[in-house]
Design a protein around this motif. Structure first.
Motif, short mmCIF file in Angstrom:
data_model
loop_
_atom_site.label_atom_id
_atom_site.label_comp_id
_atom_site.label_asym_id
_atom_site.label_seq_id
_atom_site.Cartn_x
_atom_site.Cartn_y
_atom_site.Cartn_z
N TYR A 13 43.89 66.05 67.34
CA TYR A 13 44.41 66.25 65.98
C TYR A 13 43.46 65.71 64.92
O TYR A 13 43.69 65.90 63.73
N GLY A 14 42.42 65.02 65.34
CA GLY A 14 41.42 64.45 64.42
C GLY A 14 40.04 64.81 64.93
O GLY A 14 39.77 65.96 65.26
N SER A 15 39.19 63.81 65.05
CA SER A 15 37.80 64.07 65.43
C SER A 15 37.65 64.70 66.80
O SER A 15 36.64 65.35 67.07
N LEU A 16 38.63 64.54 67.68
CA LEU A 16 38.55 65.22 68.98
C LEU A 16 38.45 66.74 68.80
O LEU A 16 37.87 67.42 69.64
N GLY A 54 40.25 49.82 56.63
CA GLY A 54 40.29 51.21 56.20
C GLY A 54 41.45 51.90 56.91
O GLY A 54 42.29 51.25 57.54
N LEU A 55 41.48 53.23 56.81
CA LEU A 55 42.51 54.02 57.47
C LEU A 55 41.86 55.16 58.25
O LEU A 55 40.96 55.83 57.73
N VAL A 56 42.32 55.35 59.47
CA VAL A 56 41.90 56.50 60.27
C VAL A 56 43.16 57.19 60.78
O VAL A 56 44.28 56.68 60.65
N LEU A 57 42.96 58.35 61.38
CA LEU A 57 44.09 59.18 61.78
C LEU A 57 44.83 58.67 63.01
O LEU A 57 44.22 58.14 63.94
N GLY A 58 46.12 58.89 62.97
CA GLY A 58 46.98 58.69 64.12
C GLY A 58 47.97 59.83 64.19
O GLY A 58 48.19 60.53 63.20
N LEU A 59 48.53 60.04 65.34
CA LEU A 59 49.59 61.03 65.51
C LEU A 59 50.89 60.24 65.44
O LEU A 59 51.21 59.45 66.34
N ASP A 60 51.63 60.40 64.33
CA ASP A 60 52.83 59.62 64.07
C ASP A 60 54.06 60.51 64.20
O ASP A 60 53.96 61.74 64.12
N ALA A 113 47.88 63.43 74.95
CA ALA A 113 47.64 63.13 73.54
C ALA A 113 47.74 61.63 73.34
O ALA A 113 48.30 60.91 74.17
N TYR A 114 47.22 61.18 72.21
CA TYR A 114 47.24 59.77 71.87
C TYR A 114 48.06 59.59 70.60
O TYR A 114 47.70 60.07 69.54
#
Length: 184
Positions: A13-16, A54-60, A113-114
């Motif tokens: 969902y992000g850099s992957l 900072g902030l990076v992406l997560g699957l929430d 998924a993470y």
């Protein structure tokens, strides 16, 4: 279309999505239901510090998320899982989960998924676009400014034809300079 239950899929969902770092046999646009892409992970190393994260992406939890599903050959499964654990579970801010995703062709497949661990100290919670932009604007880590990460992420999503309104709102606040006034 029938789904081969022995297939192994990974959901990004992000850099992957644009930098998977592993071999795969097939790549498809996919949607995960019940989860959304969010700048909800406090980055203490790559895009910030413990003092000024900072902030990076997560699957929430909540909503749905369009991302990319990768089908991995059975012979590569163990190596891919090892690679992903090394990449994604460094501070254990993510939980490894098998979840159903729907491929663009309508098939539903289970995918690795993470997902963010909401009890982890690095979980930032649900932020407004203004709050997220203020955090991003002020953070720099060993991989560079947090703004670069957010702008690069949005650029890649757009190239892939994926709209993420909340992330676009964060970038609009950054572009308008609203993040600086939000910090004051």
């Amino acid at each position: 279309m029938a789904v081969d239950m022995d297939e192994f899929w990974v959901f990004g969902y992000g850099s992957l999505m644009w930098n998977p770092g592993f071999r795969f046999e097939e790549k498809r646009t996919a949607r995960a239901f019940g989860y959304r892409r969010s700048l909800c992970v406090r980055s203490w190393v790559h895009r910030g510090t413990e003092r000024r994260p900072g902030l990076v992406l997560g699957l929430d939890y909540g909503g749905s998320c369009i991302g990319t599903a990768f089908r991995v050959a059975a012979s590569d499964k163990a190596d891919v899982i090892d690679y992903l654990r090394e990449r994604e579970l460094v501070t254990h801010v993510y939980k490894e989960r098998m979840m159903p995703v729907q491929l663009a062709d309508g098939r539903r497949v289970p995918a690795l998924a993470y997902v963010i661990d909401r009890s982890h100290v690095q979980y930032a919670g649900a932020l407004t676009a203004t709050e997220a932009a203020a955090t991003v604007a002020a953070a720099v880590g060993k991989s560079g400014p947090n703004t670069d990460y957010v702008l690069n992420t949005l650029s890649h999503l757009r190239e892939m034809g994926i709209r993420d309104q909340w992330l676009e709102d964060v970038v609009a606040v950054l572009a308008a300079g609203g993040a600086a006034s939000a910090q004051a």
